[in-house]
Design an enzyme around this catalytic site. Structure first.
Site, PDB file in Angstrom:
ATOM      1  N   CYS A   1       0.789  -1.194  -0.149  1.00  0.00           N
ATOM      2  CA  CYS A   1      -0.196  -0.003  -0.005  1.00  0.00           C
ATOM      3  C   CYS A   1       0.773   1.470  -0.109  1.00  0.00           C
ATOM      4  O   CYS A   1       1.927   1.168   0.104  1.00  0.00           O
ATOM      5  CB  CYS A   1      -1.075  -0.063   1.152  1.00  0.00           C
ATOM      6  SG  CYS A   1      -0.212   0.185   2.806  1.00  0.00           S
TER       7      CYS A   1
ATOM      8  N   CYS B   1       3.993   2.491   2.413  1.00  0.00           N
ATOM      9  CA  CYS B   1       5.140   1.921   2.507  1.00  0.00           C
ATOM     10  C   CYS B   1       6.209   2.756   1.522  1.00  0.00           C
ATOM     11  O   CYS B   1       7.350   2.868   1.868  1.00  0.00           O
ATOM     12  CB  CYS B   1       5.073   0.632   2.214  1.00  0.00           C
ATOM     13  SG  CYS B   1       3.923  -0.123   3.339  1.00  0.00           S
TER      14      CYS B   1
END
Ligand SMILES: *[C@@H]1O[C@H](CO)[C@@H](O)[C@H](O)[C@H]1NC(C)=O
Ligand SMILES: *[C@@H]1O[C@H](CO)[C@@H](O)[C@H](O)[C@H]1NC(C)=O
Length: 345
Positions: free
Chosen positions: A20, A23
């Site tokens: 996602c 990160c």
């Protein structure tokens, strides 16, 4: 300090997966931290752990590639703070050294004083108190700085009633710990580690709440603070500076994350405005009349103290149900890993 690793743990909310966007957002920061630490000759390596993997083990290494097997988890420091390079670097430097650092000269003392908003200094020879101080430092090093010095290292102007002593330097002054008045050393340190009036982020606010005190906040805009915001900040700062004894059960500060307070109150708070929060029970107090002067602010605080203002929010069953709904919605739009962990091999 052979092998310290900084790990970013993508955990907490299970549906955060490593692919996602947050990160990816953090990746450049990790790279910068890794190369900066390397160039400083730091023993700290930067790595990444993905707690969403079923084994909970390190699944990827980053930047240094030194992440060997046999990672012990005896000493682990959780970082709760702003997820910025400066915040993480400062934390890393703090926990990768000794918990209590010795100040061997006046220059070192002055250097420490100029660099840190708050610092604790143990003054004197080895004693039982030193044992308690060291134990507290080992636990609270994640939050603040601990030093020790002999009396002759400190400027003469600093007066300590007797030795050994523990002194906190902050807000341009210093306070000496007294077992008789302040109780256990560790709790005193935990209460005194915050400045009198400072910018408070959601992490700090949470940590302040854990000490059991109430927090008086001015909510201000994140950018381009209005005249009114600046005036409100000065008001609170003056009250914090002038009345510290009477209002000992409060911390004071300003916050530019109104969304966090909207989450707490589950309502649309106005900016700028005043709020007193009780993080022990998620309760909060709002002034019932406009606060524009120091006296009006004091009246508001007095009414919080004497119980004549009704507490809102709280963690009753209705609030808890509302919160689950609110947080589930909010979590979907929140970004950022929840923890950064340092592990010693
Ligand atoms: C020192 O630590 C001991 C053991 O935890 C505790 O019982 C005692 O109250 C502490 N003393 C102070 C002054 O904090
Ligand atoms: C804050 O919350 C705690 C825990 O519920 C409670 O004991 C305390 O009285 C509250 N303080 C105020 C001023 O409401």
């Amino acid at each position: 300090y052979q092998n310290l690793y900084i790990l970013s743990w993508f955990l907490c909310l299970q549906f955060y997966a490593p692919w996602c966007s947050f990160c990816k957002q953090l990746d450049p920061v990790w790279h910068q931290i890794g190369s900066e630490l390397r160039s400083l000759g730091s023993p700290v390596n930067v790595g990444k752990a993905d707690a969403t993997s079923s084994t909970g083990q390190l699944t990827s290494t980053q930047t240094t590639g030194h992440m060997g097997p046999g990672l012990k988890k005896d000493l682990r420091y959780n970082y709760v703070g702003p997820r910025t390079k400066d915040g993480i670097m400062d934390f890393t430097n703090r926990v990768s050294g000794p918990s209590v650092r010795s100040l061997s000269s006046l220059q070192l003392f002055q250097h420490a004083l100029s660099r840190h908003d708050t610092l604790f200094v143990y003054i004197g020879a080895t004693s039982l108190l030193k044992g308690n101080y060291t134990a507290a430092a080992e636990e609270l090093i994640v939050h603040t700085y601990f030093f020790s010095a002999t009396r002759d290292v400190l400027p003469k102007i600093i007066s300590v009633p007797s030795l050994p002593a523990v002194v906190v330097f902050k807000d341009g002054t210093y306070f000496t710990y007294s077992e008789e008045h302040d109780g256990e050393l560790r709790s005193w340190i935990n209460r005194e580690r915050f400045s009198n009036f400072a910018k408070i982020d959601s992490f700090t606010l949470y940590a302040m709440g854990e000490t059991g005190k109430l927090v008086v906040l001015v909510l201000v805009e994140a950018e381009h603070q209005s005249e009114q915001s600046l005036r409100y900040k000065r008001l609170v700062e003056n009250v914090a500076a002038g009345n510290s004894d009477k209002y000992k059960s409060f911390y004071f500060g300003f916050m530019d994350e109104p969304d966090y307070i909207r989450g707490l109150t589950m309502s649309d708070v106005i900016v700028p405005s005043f709020i007193v929060v009780n993080l022990s029970n998620d309760g909060y107090f709002l002034p019932s009349v406009a606060v524009e002067t120091e006296q009006q602010l004091l009246d508001f605080l007095n009414r919080v103290l004497d119980g004549s203002i009704q507490v809102s929010g709280g963690n009753g069953i209705t609030q808890r149900v509302q919160r689950v709904v609110y947080e589930t919605k909010a979590a979907l739009s929140v970004s950022g890993p929840r923890q950064v962990t340092i592990t010693v091999d």
